[in-house]
Design a protein around this motif. Structure first.
Motif, PDB file in Angstrom:
ATOM      1  N   LEU A   1       9.668 -15.490 -74.743  1.00  0.00           N
ATOM      2  CA  LEU A   1      11.049 -15.055 -74.527  1.00  0.00           C
ATOM      3  C   LEU A   1      12.040 -16.137 -74.953  1.00  0.00           C
ATOM      4  CD1 LEU A   1      10.645 -13.184 -71.132  1.00  0.00           C
ATOM      5  CD2 LEU A   1      11.207 -12.153 -73.353  1.00  0.00           C
ATOM      6  N   ALA A   2      11.728 -17.396 -74.666  1.00  0.00           N
ATOM      7  CA  ALA A   2      12.607 -18.492 -75.090  1.00  0.00           C
ATOM      8  C   ALA A   2      12.661 -18.580 -76.610  1.00  0.00           C
ATOM      9  CB  ALA A   2      12.136 -19.815 -74.488  1.00  0.00           C
ATOM     10  N   ALA A   3      11.500 -18.433 -77.258  1.00  0.00           N
ATOM     11  CA  ALA A   3      11.458 -18.473 -78.723  1.00  0.00           C
ATOM     12  C   ALA A   3      12.208 -17.281 -79.313  1.00  0.00           C
ATOM     13  CB  ALA A   3      10.001 -18.480 -79.192  1.00  0.00           C
ATOM     14  N   ALA A   4      12.056 -16.118 -78.704  1.00  0.00           N
ATOM     15  CA  ALA A   4      12.761 -14.929 -79.188  1.00  0.00           C
ATOM     16  C   ALA A   4      14.270 -15.085 -79.004  1.00  0.00           C
ATOM     17  CB  ALA A   4      12.259 -13.685 -78.452  1.00  0.00           C
TER      18      ALA A   4
ATOM     19  N   ARG B   1       7.413 -20.359 -83.109  1.00  0.00           N
ATOM     20  CA  ARG B   1       8.307 -21.150 -82.243  1.00  0.00           C
ATOM     21  C   ARG B   1       7.717 -21.345 -80.856  1.00  0.00           C
ATOM     22  NH1 ARG B   1      14.243 -21.166 -83.219  1.00  0.00           N
ATOM     23  NH2 ARG B   1      14.604 -20.174 -85.221  1.00  0.00           N
ATOM     24  N   ALA B   2       7.026 -20.317 -80.370  1.00  0.00           N
ATOM     25  CA  ALA B   2       6.436 -20.377 -79.026  1.00  0.00           C
ATOM     26  C   ALA B   2       5.119 -21.145 -79.016  1.00  0.00           C
ATOM     27  CB  ALA B   2       6.229 -18.969 -78.487  1.00  0.00           C
ATOM     28  N   GLY B   3       4.617 -21.461 -80.202  1.00  0.00           N
ATOM     29  CA  GLY B   3       3.364 -22.206 -80.287  1.00  0.00           C
ATOM     30  C   GLY B   3       2.133 -21.360 -80.014  1.00  0.00           C
ATOM     31  N   VAL B   4       2.230 -20.062 -80.333  1.00  0.00           N
ATOM     32  CA  VAL B   4       1.091 -19.162 -80.140  1.00  0.00           C
ATOM     33  C   VAL B   4       0.850 -18.375 -81.422  1.00  0.00           C
ATOM     34  CG1 VAL B   4       1.547 -18.936 -77.659  1.00  0.00           C
ATOM     35  CG2 VAL B   4       2.475 -17.227 -79.232  1.00  0.00           C
TER      36      VAL B   4
ATOM     37  N   LEU C   1      16.827  -7.538 -71.240  1.00  0.00           N
ATOM     38  CA  LEU C   1      16.803  -7.465 -69.770  1.00  0.00           C
ATOM     39  C   LEU C   1      16.586  -8.841 -69.147  1.00  0.00           C
ATOM     40  CD1 LEU C   1      14.790  -4.152 -69.290  1.00  0.00           C
ATOM     41  CD2 LEU C   1      17.266  -4.516 -69.017  1.00  0.00           C
ATOM     42  N   HIS C   2      15.748  -9.645 -69.756  1.00  0.00           N
ATOM     43  CA  HIS C   2      15.516 -11.013 -69.274  1.00  0.00           C
ATOM     44  C   HIS C   2      16.820 -11.816 -69.290  1.00  0.00           C
ATOM     45  CE1 HIS C   2      13.614 -14.960 -68.885  1.00  0.00           C
ATOM     46  NE2 HIS C   2      14.266 -15.336 -69.970  1.00  0.00           N
TER      47      HIS C   2
END
Length: 189
Positions: A14-17, A36-39, A60-61
């Motif tokens: 979510l942070a990367a998005a 970006r999320a490292g996955v 929503l987050h």
């Protein structure tokens, strides 16, 4: 048996998005978000069925994060001006501390990709503000206009205030007060 999903990975996605959408809007690729999320990109789809679901959940987050800043201490018994000032100033504070989140909400909202039910869910934590504004319109304190239109005016002035304060932080409190004054004058008869 499938492994339980990691809240840390979900939050990282979510942070990367948030960053990717703030920079590229809905054109941000799932591959770049996962990177970006490292996955791995496949991991993203373990947490979010597809890009559309990711964007709905991201919206929503971010609205939930915003509500966690705006709604605590909301002075529900104060006059309309004080209640609206609370919302305005807390939104500005959130926006100053969360540029990417503010831009991501704006880009998702303008994208045409949010479902109506997602938008409705995003407004749920702000029901007290909506009721207050409806009452203020009925009582003639605010101009007789659709609440969504009044929200847009307030949000645009708040965003302008945020951008100005970011460029000129020396007199931030004065500019925040001027921003609210301009917003109040824009929506009152």
């Amino acid at each position: 048996m499938a492994r339980p999903l990691s809240p840390e990975k979900r939050n990282a996605l979510l942070a990367a998005a948030t960053q990717a959408v703030a920079e590229q809007g809905v054109l941000a690729s799932t591959a770049s978000i996962a990177r970006r999320a490292g996955v791995a990109e496949g991991t993203l789809f373990t947490y979010f069925e597809n890009k559309d679901v990711l964007f709905q959940e991201l919206y929503l987050h971010l609205k939930h994060e915003l509500a966690e800043t705006v709604m605590p201490g909301y002075p529900s018994e104060a006059d309309y001006r004080l209640r609206l000032e609370h919302v305005f100033q807390h939104y500005v504070r959130w926006g100053l501390g969360n540029t990417a989140g503010r831009l991501a909400i704006s880009r998702l909202s303008a994208s045409g990709q949010l479902r109506d039910e997602t938008r409705t869910q995003g407004t749920e934590p702000f029901k007290a503000v909506s009721r207050m504004m409806e009452d203020a319109v009925r009582s003639g304190v605010l101009v007789n206009a659709p609440i969504a239109f009044l929200y847009s005016i307030i949000e645009r002035i708040a965003d302008t205030t945020i951008e100005y304060v970011e460029r000129h932080p020396v007199d931030a409190e004065r500019h925040r007060q001027l921003g609210f004054h301009a917003a109040w004058r824009a929506i009152t008869p």
